[in-house]
Design an enzyme around this catalytic site. Structure first.
Site, PDB file in Angstrom:
ATOM      1  N   ASP A 178       0.835  -1.061  -0.209  1.00 43.35           N
ATOM      2  CA  ASP A 178       0.199  -0.357  -0.062  1.00 43.35           C
ATOM      3  C   ASP A 178       0.586   1.077  -0.440  1.00 43.35           C
ATOM      4  OD1 ASP A 178      -1.591   2.454   0.865  1.00 43.35           O
ATOM      5  OD2 ASP A 178      -3.336   1.188   1.924  1.00 43.35           O
ATOM      6  N   HIS A 179       1.005   1.742  -1.418  1.00 46.32           N
ATOM      7  CA  HIS A 179       2.555   3.018  -1.049  1.00 46.32           C
ATOM      8  C   HIS A 179       2.218   4.014  -0.550  1.00 46.32           C
ATOM      9  CE1 HIS A 179      -0.659   4.204  -3.983  1.00 46.32           C
ATOM     10  NE2 HIS A 179      -0.219   5.713  -3.957  1.00 46.32           N
ATOM     11  N   HIS A 241      -6.022   3.000   1.384  1.00 44.48           N
ATOM     12  CA  HIS A 241      -5.117   4.212   1.341  1.00 44.48           C
ATOM     13  C   HIS A 241      -6.123   4.494   3.012  1.00 44.48           C
ATOM     14  CE1 HIS A 241      -3.690   2.942  -1.987  1.00 44.48           C
ATOM     15  NE2 HIS A 241      -3.756   3.361  -2.962  1.00 44.48           N
TER      16      HIS A 241
END
Ligand code: NAD
Length: 491
Positions: A178-179, A241
């Site tokens: 999950d950047h 996110h």
């Protein structure tokens, strides 16, 4: 100080967009900083019939803008090898095993293997299971899996995927990307809270009125329309996110700042999320889809979008954590396409005094504003604190001011790219900034209820104008309880 990592990365999807835009630049930064050096190699795989030279030239092109010299680029690219690969063909995995063993010996990689699946999600479990069945793993060193998003499209499909992955990899070998968890200011949430007892002691329902998370984009769906239409803002942004950011904001302090303890606290927070029934979804979640504006087509007329699409390009919602720390504190979230600006921020809105004594003494209308602590994620990265003060001059009225701390330009240059940080963490075996299965599962259970209700009703789309902050109902979500979004488009 850099600590050199030793690993072979086998990348599935090496000819893809993510690889050239994000993964090679991230690896190049690690190389420049000495986090990877001599004991590193990468096998790229994809459908295309490339050879090593072609692959190295693609990798070089994607990193040369950040290079100190041509030599540096070619030294880096010399660690890259290519094998064309059909994910459905078991024989191809045996070939990969052979190349992996050779490179292991050549670079002294100590059997440390990372398998990075950057393919369409329908291939995730196929590849993972073939890796196991064709024994591409090493017997010494580690075997780890990095997996891209999306992790399922609802709880059931996510569970199916997870069950399938777990026949090949244990949970502690899996690193779900999950950047947002690789972003500097998202990682700052914990430092701000647990590094400052002054903040943490008021981080609860006695002092906080509401919490707001906004991840806004000012572009439409563009070339991603085909994918986006099957996903929508809720699945694309909230399930992953926003839920991850919320869990960091809501969690209790871990006993140790270590991955296992942090994840346990995040899961505990997410498990206290109140899962809505139909009526509650209708009351607490707003969906939107952009209309046309000037040259901008409305969503339903974008390429690859059906003209009757019910997919939301905007979502706003109110969430409730049912525990003693947060009972009664709404957590508002919103995200969408073609909004007023591109930014990501968290606003923590503190309670005002029960009575505005300054206004009462002066016989004026209440003037005190809530104190607001803002964590600016991007494009600016920093903190802001809005407080009340006395208005300068005679009398005793009040107004507000802001303390601001932005990261300096030189600090910003030091900020690692999200993928740089995450790949490095995976090489170190640190799960702190990856989503655990228990977190992903809980997030899907919450989101599924909203999807279920939305799917049962046709939406009244389009309902917002590009360049605004979404439909009017997203404002009303707050104004009906006397609140406002801390960030407003006209500010
Ligand atoms: P892409 O379509 O650009 O690349 C897909 C890759 O898969 C190519 O290398 C292709 O050769 C390979 N491939 C396809 N079918 C194959 C087969 N049968 N056998 C072997 N290889 C095959 O995709 P992308 O945009 O790079 O996305 C990759 C992953 O990253 C996806 O899971 C996506 O959801 C995720 N992701 C991408 C982005 C992005 O900005 N591109 C952002 C977030 C997540």
């Amino acid at each position: 100080m850099a600590t050199e990592q030793t690993a072979l990365i086998t990348l599935f999807g090496a000819t893809g967009d993510l690889a050239s835009r994000k993964l090679y630049p991230a690896l190049f930064n690690l190389y420049k900083k000495g986090e990877i050096k001599e004991h590193f190699a990468l096998i790229g795989t994809g459908r295309r019939e490339w050879d090593d030279d072609k692959f190295r030239s693609v990798v070089s092109d994607s990193v040369k803008g950040a290079a100190d010299s041509d030599q540096q680029v070619s030294d880096f690219a010399s660690h890259f090898y290519y094998k064309s690969h059909d994910v459905t063909n078991p024989e191809h995995y045996k070939v990969l095993k052979g190349v992996a063993d050779q490179l292991d010996a050549k670079y002294d990689l100590k059997g440390n293997r990372i398998f990075y699946i950057s393919l369409a999600p329908r291939f995730f479990s196929l590849v993972a299971n073939n890796l196991k069945q064709q024994n591409v793993f090493s017997d010494n060193g580690f075997n780890r899996l990095i997996i891209e998003k999306p992790f399922g499209h609802d709880f059931e499909s996510a569970q199916e995927l997870n069950d399938s992955l777990s026949s090949a990899f244990d949970e502690d070998q899996v690193f779900r990307i999950d950047h947002y968890l690789g972003k500097e200011m998202v990682q700052n949430i914990a430092a701000l809270r647990f590094g400052n007892p002054m903040i943490e002691s008021v981080w609860n329902n006695k002092f906080i009125d509401n919490v707001q998370v906004t991840l806004a984009e000012n572009m439409g769906v563009g070339e991603r329309a085909g994918y986006y239409d099957t996903s929508g803002a809720l699945r694309d942004m909230v399930q992953n996110h926003i839920m991850q950011i919320l869990s960091l904001l809501a969690m209790d302090e871990p006993n140790k700042y270590k991955d296992v303890e942090i994840r346990a606290q995040k899961v505990k927070a997410l498990q206290s999320l109140h899962i809505y029934d139909e009526d509650e979804v209708a009351k607490n979640f707003v969906r939107g889809q952009y209309g046309a504006n000037g040259d901008q087509k409305d969503y339903r007329h974008e390429d690859n979008v059906p003209e009757d699409s019910n997919t939301e390009t905007f979502v706003a919602g109110k969430l409730e954590f049912q525990n003693n720390r947060w009972a009664g504190v709404p957590f508002y979230v919103r995200t969408g396409k073609l909004l007023a600006d591109k930014f990501a921020r968290i606003d923590v809105v503190f309670k005002k005094p029960a009575l505005d004594d300054f206004a009462r003494a002066n016989g004026t209308a209440p003037q005190l504003l809530p104190s607001v602590l803002t964590i600016k994620i991007e494009p600016d990265s920093g903190f802001e604190m809005q407080l009340n003060k006395k208005h300068v001059g005679q009398g005793y009225t009040t107004d507000s001011f802001k303390f601001t701390h932005d990261l300096t330009d030189s600090e910003m240059k030091e900020v690692p790219l999200p993928y740089e940080r995450l790949i490095n963490d995976a090489m170190k075996g640190d799960h702190t900034n990856f989503a655990s299965w228990a977190e992903v599962a809980q997030a899907w259970k919450f989101v599924d209820q909203i999807e279920k209700f939305w799917n049962s009703k046709k939406a009244d789309f389009p309902n917002y104008t590009p360049g605004t902050m979404g439909p009017k109902a997203a404002e009303e979500l707050l104004t009906r309880s006397g609140r406002n979004w801390a960030f407003r488009a006209e500010d």
